[in-house]
Write a protein that holds these residues in place. Structure first.
Motif, mmCIF file in Angstrom:
data_model
loop_
_atom_site.group_PDB
_atom_site.id
_atom_site.type_symbol
_atom_site.label_atom_id
_atom_site.label_comp_id
_atom_site.label_asym_id
_atom_site.label_seq_id
_atom_site.Cartn_x
_atom_site.Cartn_y
_atom_site.Cartn_z
ATOM 1 N N GLN A 113 30.358 43.972 36.752
ATOM 2 C CA GLN A 113 29.904 43.579 38.080
ATOM 3 C C GLN A 113 30.964 43.771 39.169
ATOM 4 O O GLN A 113 30.641 43.766 40.359
ATOM 5 N N THR A 114 32.218 43.976 38.783
ATOM 6 C CA THR A 114 33.264 44.243 39.787
ATOM 7 C C THR A 114 33.111 45.637 40.388
ATOM 8 O O THR A 114 33.711 45.942 41.414
ATOM 9 N N GLY A 115 32.329 46.488 39.714
ATOM 10 C CA GLY A 115 32.069 47.827 40.229
ATOM 11 C C GLY A 115 33.129 48.854 39.874
ATOM 12 O O GLY A 115 33.061 50.008 40.325
ATOM 13 N N SER A 116 34.084 48.479 39.065
ATOM 14 C CA SER A 116 35.144 49.420 38.673
ATOM 15 C C SER A 116 34.606 50.478 37.719
ATOM 16 O O SER A 116 33.705 50.200 36.908
ATOM 17 N N ASP A 117 35.155 51.678 37.798
ATOM 18 C CA ASP A 117 34.809 52.729 36.836
ATOM 19 C C ASP A 117 35.429 52.370 35.489
ATOM 20 O O ASP A 117 36.610 52.008 35.410
ATOM 21 N N ALA A 148 23.704 47.875 31.497
ATOM 22 C CA ALA A 148 24.161 48.343 32.810
ATOM 23 C C ALA A 148 23.972 49.846 32.978
ATOM 24 O O ALA A 148 24.301 50.405 34.028
#
Length: 307
Positions: free
Chosen positions: A216-220, A242
């Motif tokens: 959920q942090t959006g990091s790759d 996800a």
């Protein structure tokens, strides 16, 4: 006739009194081992909610049964306070040897000291105790296993990518050592960055929830190293939900479910231990410790990369 009867009664009293006396105090070796000199081994396991530790217990159980020893196994349910109480109970039961798989390597030290004070040899399995006198420690080389995982991921990512590390129970030697080995080896790959390190307590459901939070942090994310298969399996579910299909996941332990996930292509690899063999070696070491024989400080059990 009266003198004869008095002598006979006096003689019988002497025999009874002598029979009631013992040269061995209560709790001595002869009493502890029972009428058949049976070796009594206490085994405190961190948890039996994890397949790895179930296999560890089964290995010890099979070896004890084969050799005719009495094995008393208790589960701490990942609770350090319960483990301390369990060990005190085993000490009160006059076990000849204690096998301990610590929930927390630091917290178990007091219980180890209690066993030391009672003159009971202590053997640690899979995880160490930070303090106390230990007859031997039986485990895989967790530092080397961590390095094996790192080298595998470096190769899989061609030396470039973002990696998440799911850690085990904080304070446990297994988590510390696997993390140490992984971190030492992964830093050699300058193109690889460890973007998150979070504990999930060697638990599948926690592996799932922790992985969800990281996603959920959006990091790759290119790869995940989980310090055991249970956390890896939880992470796989989170990644699938996800829609992240190409993330390489590597676990540790080589449990039945973990190896099946590798076969099914859901997990890239696992560093396989041999928990049954660890349990078997623990029983063998327990007999030697009970006999007062010297044991090496560390008895290693080999690891294998399953991919």
């Amino acid at each position: 006739m009266g003198k004869y009867l008095k002598s006979l009664v006096f003689g019988l009293l002497c025999v009874v009194l002598l029979a009631g006396c013992s040269t061995k105090p209560p709790g001595s070796d002869s009493e502890k081992k029972g009428s058949n000199n049976e070796l009594k081994i206490g085994f405190s396991v961190s948890t039996l909610n994890n397949p790895f530790f179930v296999s560890l217990k089964e290995g010890a159980k099979e070896a004890a049964k084969k050799d005719g020893y009495k094995l008393i196994t208790v589960s701490a349910q990942d609770d350090s306070a319960k483990q301390a109480n369990d060990i005190e109970d085993l000490i009160q039961k006059n076990v000849d040897v204690l096998l301990i798989n610590p929930t927390d390597s630091s917290a178990v030290a007091g219980a180890v000291k209690s066993a030391n004070d009672a003159g009971i040899p202590v053997i640690t399995v899979d995880r160490k105790s930070d303090k106390g006198k230990i007859a031997t420690h039986i485990a895989s080389n967790n530092v080397e296993g961590g390095k094996m995982a790192a080298k595998f991921l470096i190769d899989q990512l061609n030396g470039k990518g973002n990696v998440v590390e799911l850690q085990g129970v904080p304070g446990s030697s297994a988590a510390n050592e696997r993390g140490k080995g992984f971190d030492e080896a992964i830093k050699d790959a300058k193109g690889i960055k460890v973007i998150a390190k979070q504990p999930a307590d060697f638990n599948r459901s926690k592996g799932l929830s922790v992985m969800e939070n990281i996603i959920q942090t959006g990091s790759d994310i290119d790869a995940v190293f989980a310090q055991n298969d249970e956390m890896a399996l939880g992470a796989i579910v989170a990644l699938k939900e996800a829609g992240l299909k190409d993330v390489k996941v590597i676990g540790f332990d080589g449990t039945k479910d973990g190896i099946q996930a590798v076969k099914d292509g859901k997990m890239a690899a696992t560093i396989a231990q041999k928990p049954k063999l660890i349990g078997q070696k623990a029983i063998d070491a327990a007999k030697k410790a009970a006999d007062g024989k010297d044991l090496p400080k560390f008895i290693p059990v080999e690891l294998k990369l399953v991919k």
